[in-house]
Design an enzyme around this catalytic site. Structure first.
Site, PDB file in Angstrom:
ATOM      1  N   GLU A  17      18.082 -17.085  -7.994  1.00  0.00           N
ATOM      2  CA  GLU A  17      17.939 -15.793  -8.559  1.00  0.00           C
ATOM      3  C   GLU A  17      17.035 -15.632 -10.098  1.00  0.00           C
ATOM      4  O   GLU A  17      16.125 -14.885 -10.206  1.00  0.00           O
ATOM      5  CB  GLU A  17      18.684 -14.812  -8.509  1.00  0.00           C
ATOM      6  CG  GLU A  17      18.803 -13.383  -8.543  1.00  0.00           C
ATOM      7  CD  GLU A  17      17.472 -12.831  -8.033  1.00  0.00           C
ATOM      8  OE1 GLU A  17      16.964 -13.372  -6.823  1.00  0.00           O
ATOM      9  OE2 GLU A  17      17.180 -11.495  -8.178  1.00  0.00           O
TER      10      GLU A  17
ATOM     11  N   ARG B 227       5.349   0.256  -5.642  1.00  0.00           N
ATOM     12  CA  ARG B 227       5.427  -0.544  -4.557  1.00  0.00           C
ATOM     13  C   ARG B 227       4.307  -1.673  -4.668  1.00  0.00           C
ATOM     14  O   ARG B 227       4.443  -2.909  -4.048  1.00  0.00           O
ATOM     15  CB  ARG B 227       4.693   0.352  -3.111  1.00  0.00           C
ATOM     16  CG  ARG B 227       5.637   1.582  -2.981  1.00  0.00           C
ATOM     17  CD  ARG B 227       5.045   2.425  -2.140  1.00  0.00           C
ATOM     18  NE  ARG B 227       5.014   1.724  -0.693  1.00  0.00           N
ATOM     19  CZ  ARG B 227       5.687   1.915   0.480  1.00  0.00           C
ATOM     20  NH1 ARG B 227       6.723   2.160   0.155  1.00  0.00           N
ATOM     21  NH2 ARG B 227       5.368   1.242   1.351  1.00  0.00           N
TER      22      ARG B 227
ATOM     23  N   LYS C 148      13.315 -14.166 -11.162  1.00  0.00           N
ATOM     24  CA  LYS C 148      13.211 -13.117 -11.787  1.00  0.00           C
ATOM     25  C   LYS C 148      12.392 -13.443 -13.021  1.00  0.00           C
ATOM     26  O   LYS C 148      11.192 -12.770 -13.186  1.00  0.00           O
ATOM     27  CB  LYS C 148      14.499 -12.967 -12.506  1.00  0.00           C
ATOM     28  CG  LYS C 148      15.513 -11.376 -12.328  1.00  0.00           C
ATOM     29  CD  LYS C 148      15.058 -10.391 -11.289  1.00  0.00           C
ATOM     30  CE  LYS C 148      14.140 -10.872 -10.298  1.00  0.00           C
ATOM     31  NZ  LYS C 148      14.752 -10.259  -8.757  1.00  0.00           N
TER      32      LYS C 148
ATOM     33  N   CYS D   4       0.831  -1.208  -0.112  1.00  0.00           N
ATOM     34  CA  CYS D   4      -0.114   0.112  -0.029  1.00  0.00           C
ATOM     35  C   CYS D   4       0.986   1.354   0.066  1.00  0.00           C
ATOM     36  O   CYS D   4       2.059   1.376   0.794  1.00  0.00           O
ATOM     37  CB  CYS D   4      -0.587   0.070   1.280  1.00  0.00           C
ATOM     38  SG  CYS D   4      -1.994  -1.466   1.336  1.00  0.00           S
TER      39      CYS D   4
ATOM     40  N   LYS E  62       6.523  -4.252  -4.048  1.00  0.00           N
ATOM     41  CA  LYS E  62       8.038  -4.069  -3.822  1.00  0.00           C
ATOM     42  C   LYS E  62       8.494  -4.133  -2.646  1.00  0.00           C
ATOM     43  O   LYS E  62       9.756  -4.405  -2.145  1.00  0.00           O
ATOM     44  CB  LYS E  62       8.298  -2.403  -4.337  1.00  0.00           C
ATOM     45  CG  LYS E  62       9.326  -1.834  -4.129  1.00  0.00           C
ATOM     46  CD  LYS E  62      10.299  -2.605  -5.434  1.00  0.00           C
ATOM     47  CE  LYS E  62      11.967  -2.209  -5.336  1.00  0.00           C
ATOM     48  NZ  LYS E  62      12.715  -3.718  -6.154  1.00  0.00           N
TER      49      LYS E  62
ATOM     50  N   GLU F 193       8.628 -14.266 -11.497  1.00  0.00           N
ATOM     51  CA  GLU F 193       8.071 -12.857 -10.885  1.00  0.00           C
ATOM     52  C   GLU F 193       7.425 -11.974 -12.112  1.00  0.00           C
ATOM     53  O   GLU F 193       6.459 -11.569 -12.079  1.00  0.00           O
ATOM     54  CB  GLU F 193       9.122 -11.958 -10.281  1.00  0.00           C
ATOM     55  CG  GLU F 193       9.433 -12.206  -8.963  1.00  0.00           C
ATOM     56  CD  GLU F 193      10.468 -11.360  -8.530  1.00  0.00           C
ATOM     57  OE1 GLU F 193      10.394 -11.045  -7.215  1.00  0.00           O
ATOM     58  OE2 GLU F 193      11.449 -10.965  -9.127  1.00  0.00           O
TER      59      GLU F 193
ATOM     60  N   TRP G 159      -3.075  -2.828  -1.560  1.00  0.00           N
ATOM     61  CA  TRP G 159      -2.609  -3.833  -2.028  1.00  0.00           C
ATOM     62  C   TRP G 159      -3.365  -4.967  -0.921  1.00  0.00           C
ATOM     63  O   TRP G 159      -2.994  -5.050   0.204  1.00  0.00           O
ATOM     64  CB  TRP G 159      -1.068  -4.210  -1.493  1.00  0.00           C
ATOM     65  CG  TRP G 159      -0.407  -5.708  -2.246  1.00  0.00           C
ATOM     66  CD1 TRP G 159       0.070  -5.804  -3.456  1.00  0.00           C
ATOM     67  CD2 TRP G 159      -0.343  -6.750  -1.379  1.00  0.00           C
ATOM     68  NE1 TRP G 159       0.249  -7.083  -3.761  1.00  0.00           N
ATOM     69  CE2 TRP G 159       0.304  -7.808  -2.423  1.00  0.00           C
ATOM     70  CE3 TRP G 159      -0.292  -7.217   0.029  1.00  0.00           C
ATOM     71  CZ2 TRP G 159       0.631  -8.935  -1.818  1.00  0.00           C
ATOM     72  CZ3 TRP G 159       0.096  -8.481   0.217  1.00  0.00           C
ATOM     73  CH2 TRP G 159       0.550  -9.204  -0.482  1.00  0.00           C
TER      74      TRP G 159
ATOM     75  N   HIS H  76      17.732 -35.535  -9.156  1.00  0.00           N
ATOM     76  CA  HIS H  76      16.722 -36.230  -7.958  1.00  0.00           C
ATOM     77  C   HIS H  76      15.524 -35.654  -8.224  1.00  0.00           C
ATOM     78  O   HIS H  76      14.838 -35.514  -6.973  1.00  0.00           O
ATOM     79  CB  HIS H  76      17.626 -35.768  -6.643  1.00  0.00           C
ATOM     80  CG  HIS H  76      18.717 -36.544  -6.604  1.00  0.00           C
ATOM     81  ND1 HIS H  76      19.273 -38.090  -6.201  1.00  0.00           N
ATOM     82  CD2 HIS H  76      20.181 -35.728  -6.680  1.00  0.00           C
ATOM     83  CE1 HIS H  76      20.355 -38.054  -6.202  1.00  0.00           C
ATOM     84  NE2 HIS H  76      20.970 -36.927  -6.271  1.00  0.00           N
TER      85      HIS H  76
ATOM     86  N   ASN I  69      -2.115   1.463   5.838  1.00  0.00           N
ATOM     87  CA  ASN I  69      -1.197   0.451   5.431  1.00  0.00           C
ATOM     88  C   ASN I  69      -0.794  -0.180   6.365  1.00  0.00           C
ATOM     89  O   ASN I  69      -0.457   0.202   7.526  1.00  0.00           O
ATOM     90  CB  ASN I  69       0.132   1.132   4.490  1.00  0.00           C
ATOM     91  CG  ASN I  69       1.102  -0.023   4.172  1.00  0.00           C
ATOM     92  OD1 ASN I  69       0.851  -1.119   4.199  1.00  0.00           O
ATOM     93  ND2 ASN I  69       2.523   0.544   3.935  1.00  0.00           N
ATOM     94  N   GLY I  70      -0.847  -1.549   6.521  1.00  0.00           N
ATOM     95  CA  GLY I  70      -0.491  -2.395   7.658  1.00  0.00           C
ATOM     96  C   GLY I  70      -1.749  -3.304   7.780  1.00  0.00           C
ATOM     97  O   GLY I  70      -2.853  -3.641   6.991  1.00  0.00           O
TER      98      GLY I  70
HETATM   99  C1  G6P Z   1       9.516  -8.337  -2.069  1.00  0.00           C
HETATM  100  C2  G6P Z   1      10.066  -7.832  -3.243  1.00  0.00           C
HETATM  101  C3  G6P Z   1      11.330  -8.757  -3.753  1.00  0.00           C
HETATM  102  C4  G6P Z   1      12.204  -8.571  -2.670  1.00  0.00           C
HETATM  103  C5  G6P Z   1      11.596  -9.039  -1.326  1.00  0.00           C
HETATM  104  C6  G6P Z   1      12.458  -8.757  -0.085  1.00  0.00           C
HETATM  105  O1  G6P Z   1       8.873  -9.696  -2.293  1.00  0.00           O
HETATM  106  O2  G6P Z   1       9.168  -7.948  -4.451  1.00  0.00           O
HETATM  107  O3  G6P Z   1      11.844  -8.172  -5.049  1.00  0.00           O
HETATM  108  O4  G6P Z   1      13.251  -9.335  -2.843  1.00  0.00           O
HETATM  109  O5  G6P Z   1      10.184  -8.534  -1.058  1.00  0.00           O
HETATM  110  O6  G6P Z   1      12.467  -7.315  -0.048  1.00  0.00           O
HETATM  111  P1  G6P Z   1      13.570  -6.642   0.741  1.00  0.00           P
HETATM  112  O7  G6P Z   1      13.012  -5.109   0.542  1.00  0.00           O
HETATM  113  O8  G6P Z   1      13.545  -6.981   2.134  1.00  0.00           O
HETATM  114  O9  G6P Z   1      14.785  -7.151   0.137  1.00  0.00           O
END
Ligand code: G6P
Length: 612
Positions: free
Chosen positions: A485, A27, A489, A2, A607, A492, A73, A508, A99-100
């Protein structure tokens, strides 16, 4: 997650609020709303994007020099118009954005229902605004006092802004667990979830602390009071962010811009810390804790998402170079499993945003058990940066694309320095090796710059695979987290299911998935387990899988085996993640763009995840 923005001052609020919402879009959100205070509280909200809200309010009365806006969100209740913020209190004299998560909302809700309140939404937020109204009307107190009393009854996390029809020159804002920044301009104030909506108006900001309430009155000085009713002097800080850093600068997407920024962001993260001439690494932020680190029996790294992957790379680095045991754990698991932690442990929390709720909770847990907790954060002044005993900032600059790219490589760069610093102090590696790695690390920004030249080739390769439904990423040793990673990516932003695996572990399980339709991305750089990875490639080829290999320039052997290859410059084994990650980021980016996905704001993702 949010986004909150609010304004009070001499200007028309609507354009400032709308632009603020656009700045906060990164965000992640699924509905948006706005409230203007002009004689009455006028609330407009809708499901969808900020552009949908703009369309929806066209032609409506949006006059006023005080207002607030929100991107939601969804947590409690699906994303729809009713659940979108702002929410009115029953008498419609108060409106709130939040937010929260209010954890005890169910109990509060039934209590308020018994008192005659009706609820129009499924949100926990509506409970809070009714509660404030209830207190205000029964206790006959000011708005700020009603908010304060209400917050004392709330369990959970919040960043809120409240407007009242009967106090038309006042904004009340408060935080616990979710960030809020107040911008102080000339005769005007801005409130936002982060500094991005504020930066173009003022660089004087106050970061609210947990359980602080800001009382913002037109033409008056900002007042801060705690939930426990103590007055605080606002601590005004200067923002160092530039407007350019949060704009696209000619790139089609923030993600692409941020991928291309990596030579600079890695260099900035090492600046003043890597002293090639002196053969030395310094990390000023943790200087006072060096001894503690050197004496530590083990280091625990905790993080979420991409930051967790950086933590895994950190484990390989610290264990290999400094010979200290490192455990890496998801913050969300760590916080709930009663981990064994002692005062001798050092915990390193890694977070781009510095606001991830689970990582914050993990930090509090570790601190509670007496451990020293250090941080690696990108956002200056963030909650995690403040909650840790000390730490090191990555200097990646603002990361707007939801999929983390430059923050990852900056975290890995800092972890490499961290490992080298410990190795140097412990004398765990020969000086010649230390100097060699240091020298090589210094060349990484240039090598990343060089690697980015593969962009066109990567785009062509990406075009071949845009219709696949699954993908596998393989790597060994320090490149195993790179495979994780790479897979993260892709899933996502392109919504293609992808898995990262240690290459040998493929036998395995995942090998069952391999057929002629399965692309397998392999990090097959020389050194380390190169020969072993070649065997793994053969295993994939034997089952007709498609190999896309990341190889070192001029590697004829893997070139012949692979269906496609992407060449990267050679470097020390320990530093390969800093380079090999880059083409994988580009691959995901191009595949997602060609599939028509919203690369910078992928569906359902946020985000910074400020709720657990
Ligand atoms: C969310 C974001 C990711 C990020 C993760 C951890 O899931 O979409 O891109 O890696 O949070 O966030 P941070 O800000 O703690 O690295």
């Amino acid at each position: 997650m949010c986004g909150i923005v609010a304004y009070i001052g001499p200007r028309e609020a609507y354009p400032i609020l709308m632009k603020g919402l656009q700045r906060l879009e990164y965000r992640g959100y699924d509905s948006a709303g706005i409230c203007m205070l002009n004689d009455d509280l006028k609330v407009f909200k809708c499901k969808g994007k900020v552009a949908d809200l703009e369309e929806y309010v066209r032609g409506k009365d949006l006059k006023g020099t005080i207002g607030m806006a929100h991107t939601r969100w969804a947590t409690h209740g699906e994303p729809n118009q009713i659940n979108a913020h702002p929410h009115f209190s029953q008498n419609k004299r108060l409106a709130i954005i939040h937010n929260g998560i209010i954890e005890n909302y169910a109990a509060l809700r039934s209590e308020l229902k018994n008192r005659g309140y009706t609820f129009t939404s499924d949100t926990d937020t509506e409970v809070l605004v009714h509660l404030i109204e209830d207190i205000k009307s029964h206790e006959k107190v000011s708005l700020e006092e009603a908010v304060r009393i209400a917050l004392n009854q709330v369990i959970g996390a919040y960043a809120i802004v409240v407007l009242s029809k009967t106090s038309p020159d006042k904004i009340i804002a408060a935080r616990k667990g979710s960030p809020l920044v107040i911008g102080i301009g000339k005769d005007e104030y801005f409130v936002a979830s982060d500094a991005t909506p504020i930066i173009e108006y003022t660089d004087n900001v106050v970061f609210l602390n947990d359980e602080e309430i800001a009382i913002i009155r037109r033409n008056e000085k900002l007042k801060i009071r705690t939930v426990r009713n103590q007055d605080k002097t606002p601590y005004i800080q200067k923002l160092e962010m530039s407007l350019n850093a949060i704009e696209k600068g000619g790139y089609e997407h923030f993600m692409l811009k941020e991928i291309f920024e990596q030579p600079r962001s890695i260099r900035d993260s090492m600046r003043g810390r890597l002293h090639l001439d002196l053969g030395l690494v310094t990390l000023g932020g943790i200087r006072d804790y060096e001894q503690k680190l050197l004496n530590a029996k083990r280091i625990i790294i905790t993080a979420c998402g991409t930051s967790w992957h950086a933590g895994l790379v950190g484990k390989y680095l610290i264990e290999d170079l400094a010979r200290i045991t490192v455990e890496v754990e998801y913050s969300s698991e760590f916080r709930y499993r009663n981990p064994i932690i002692s005062e001798e442990d050092v915990v390193i929390a890694i977070s781009q945003s510095g606001e991830t709720a689970d990582t914050l909770a993990a930090i509090e847990l570790a601190k509670g058990k007496g451990a020293t907790v250090l941080g690696i954060c990108n956002v200056v002044g963030s909650s995690i940066a403040r909650a840790t005993h000390a730490g090191v900032y990555t200097h990646a600059g603002p990361e707007i694309g939801v999929a983390s790219t430059k923050a990852f490589t900056a975290q890995v760069a800092v972890l490499t320095l961290w490992a080298l610093l410990l190795a140097q102090r412990r004398g765990s590696m020969p000086m010649s090796q230390f100097r060699r790695i240091l020298g090589e690390l210094n060349t990484i920004p240039d090598k990343v710059e060089h690697t980015l030249k593969v962009n066109d080739k990567v785009r062509d390769i990406a075009a071949t695979y845009i219709n696949v439904t699954n993908a596998l990423y393989l790597g060994r040793g320090i490149n195993f987290p790179v495979a994780l990673e790479g897979a993260l990516k892709l899933k996502e932003i392109s919504y293609i299911h992808a898995e990262g695996y240690p290459a040998a572990e493929m036998k395995h399980g995942p090998i069952a998935l391999i057929d002629e339709h399965m692309p397998v991305f392999v990090i097959a750089t020389r050194r380390g387990t190169y020969e072993k990875v070649i065997s793994n490639i053969q295993e994939v080829k034997a089952r007709k899988g498609q190999i896309i290999a990341i190889i070192n320039e001029g590697d004829e052997t893997v070139r012949k085996l692979a269906d496609h290859y992407i060449e990267i410059p050679e470097t020390e084994e320990m530093l390969v993640p800093l380079i090999a990650t880059v083409p994988l980021q580009l691959l995901s980016y191009h595949m997602a763009v060609m599939r028509g996905c919203n690369v910078d704001q992928p569906r359902n993702l946020a985000k910074s995840v400020t709720v657990e």
